[in-house]
Design an enzyme around this catalytic site. Structure first.
Site, PDB file in Angstrom:
ATOM      1  N   ASP A  66       0.828  -1.215   0.000  1.00 37.66           N
ATOM      2  CA  ASP A  66       0.000   0.000   0.000  1.00 37.66           C
ATOM      3  C   ASP A  66       0.862   1.265   0.000  1.00 37.66           C
ATOM      4  O   ASP A  66       2.028   1.245   0.419  1.00 37.66           O
ATOM      5  CB  ASP A  66      -0.970   0.010   1.190  1.00 37.66           C
ATOM      6  N   GLU A 121       0.175  -1.264   5.787  1.00 38.96           N
ATOM      7  CA  GLU A 121       1.275  -0.805   6.650  1.00 38.96           C
ATOM      8  C   GLU A 121       1.104   0.679   6.960  1.00 38.96           C
ATOM      9  O   GLU A 121       1.411   1.139   8.045  1.00 38.96           O
ATOM     10  CB  GLU A 121       2.631  -1.036   5.952  1.00 38.96           C
TER      11      GLU A 121
HETATM   12 ZN    ZN Z   1       6.791   2.356   3.968  1.00 38.98          ZN
END
Ligand code: ZN
Length: 400
Positions: A80, A145
């Protein structure tokens, strides 16, 4: 290695990955999955997907080693990327436009699709040359993340993860405008503290005793005086980096009803980042003292409080560090060791007792993660593949 356009095939591959809109909050994970599945098939790696949370996949590719009973090497990255303000960009942020001098503009070009592809391209080259390593090598591609690492934290609890028997992990670092690579062996801890001050309410025309506002002022002074002290400490010692000091920022203010009413309650929030070398107990008792000194009915609570103090060894006798650092030396590459000032998946991996190094091979590159016009030059990108081409087998062939 050049395609018909004259571009290196690894660069073409990188740009393909960058064009997948894996942007928060509506991340195209399906696009990433089909891309990675193709990569695995082409290179000859096992491909598995673990949907640890609904629609939040963790992709794991495997290159089996000659001795799978040894602990494995984990090469981590996340799929992401953070949102963009497209009107602030020179090029469309998912076009992966390349300028004449080779700068590739895209969200994720530094953070961290570059690293994910560099792992793949290094292994593609090693496999094509018929090389093999002692240990199993896993490549993980995690989701979300950028919004708290929830899926990765969940995956680390799974038996599928413990079966991977990871002995050492690599994850992301950060760019450096200078010549050195920045190597991160620990991360600061995140403490979000909310302090609430209660006091005498009343009419806004009076001089009341014991008001929430007067206490709030004391609280803010204590926290921000400490902030200044740490800032001065950082500036007065050349050897210190941001990761070595505690940072405090006032990020939230809550309270008040209307202008002529003295409120009975006001609260303030701070984002505090503490190095793993600090005495966390002592720091919490300092916070307690600041609140007590501010007056009666001043309380604090933690909105987030991380207490991991895991530090990956950079001792020359540590077999992993020795493999890592001697590879850099052999490549003639200068490195600087640092504590990561913000947060990555690494801190969760370290919490499982696994040594992890945060490292993105991007020297001579401005720090543009999460910024407008994020780019990486193709020459730096290709050099990074050379680095992993040496580093991955060095780690995966550590004998014991
Ligand atoms: Zn990163």
């Amino acid at each position: 290695m050049a395609t018909s356009s004259g571009e290196h095939s690894a660069v073409t591959n990188f740009r393909k990955y960058l064009r997948i809109k894996s942007i928060q909050p509506n991340v195209d994970y399906d696009g990433c999955l089909s891309f990675l599945k193709n990569q695995a098939t082409e290179i000859g790696l096992d491909y598995e997907v673990f949907e640890v949370l609904p629609k939040k996949p963790i992709v794991v590719l495997t290159w089996k080693g000659q001795n799978p009973s040894l602990s494995s090497i984990l090469l981590s990255s996340h799929m992401d990327v953070v949102p963009v303000f497209p009107d602030k960009w020179k090029f469309e942020p998912f076009s992966a436009e390349k300028t004449e001098n080779g700068d590739i503009y895209a969200r994720g070009s530094q953070d961290m699709k570059c690293v994910g592809i560099q792992y793949l391209e290094a292994i593609r080259r090693l496999k094509a040359e018929g090389k093999s390593c002692l240990r199993n090598i896993y490549l993980s591609f995690s989701s979300d993340e950028e919004i708290g690492s929830g899926p990765w934290i969940e995956f680390l609890k799974r038996k599928e993860f413990s079966q991977m028997n990871v002995g050492f992990a690599l994850d992301e670092g950060i760019a450096n405008p200078g010549d050195e690579f920045r190597i991160f062996y620990a991360e600061r801890q995140v403490w979000w503290v909310r302090v609430t001050c209660s006091g005498q309410p009343g009419h806004g025309s009076q001089i009341l005793k014991n008001t929430a506002g007067m206490k709030l002022r004391n609280v803010i002074n204590s926290f921000l005086d400490f902030r200044t002290k740490e800032e001065n400490r950082l500036n007065s010692d050349e050897k210190l980096t941001l990761g070595d000091v505690t940072t405090v920022n006032l990020t939230m203010l809550e309270g008040g009803i209307q202008y002529n009413v003295v409120p009975d309650k006001l609260s303030v929030g701070f984002d505090i980042r503490i190095p793993p070398t600090a005495d966390l107990k002592a720091f919490e008792s300092t916070i307690k003292t600041w609140c007590q000194e501010a007056g009666e009915e001043v309380t604090y609570e933690f909105v987030q409080k991380h207490e991991g103090q895991d530090i990956t060894s950079t001792d020359k006798n540590d077999p992993w560090w020795s493999a890592f650092s001697s590879t850099m030396e052999a490549l003639g590459q200068k490195i600087v060791k640092e504590i990561f000032p913000a947060g990555t998946d690494s801190k969760h991996t370290r919490k499982c007792g696994i040594p992890a190094i945060g490292f993105s091979p991007m020297n001579k590159t401005p720090i543009l993660l999460h910024d407008h016009n994020e780019y990486l030059n193709e020459k730096i990108f290709l050099k990074g593949i050379d680095v992993y081409y040496a580093l991955i087998p060095a780690l995966a062939n550590v004998a014991q």
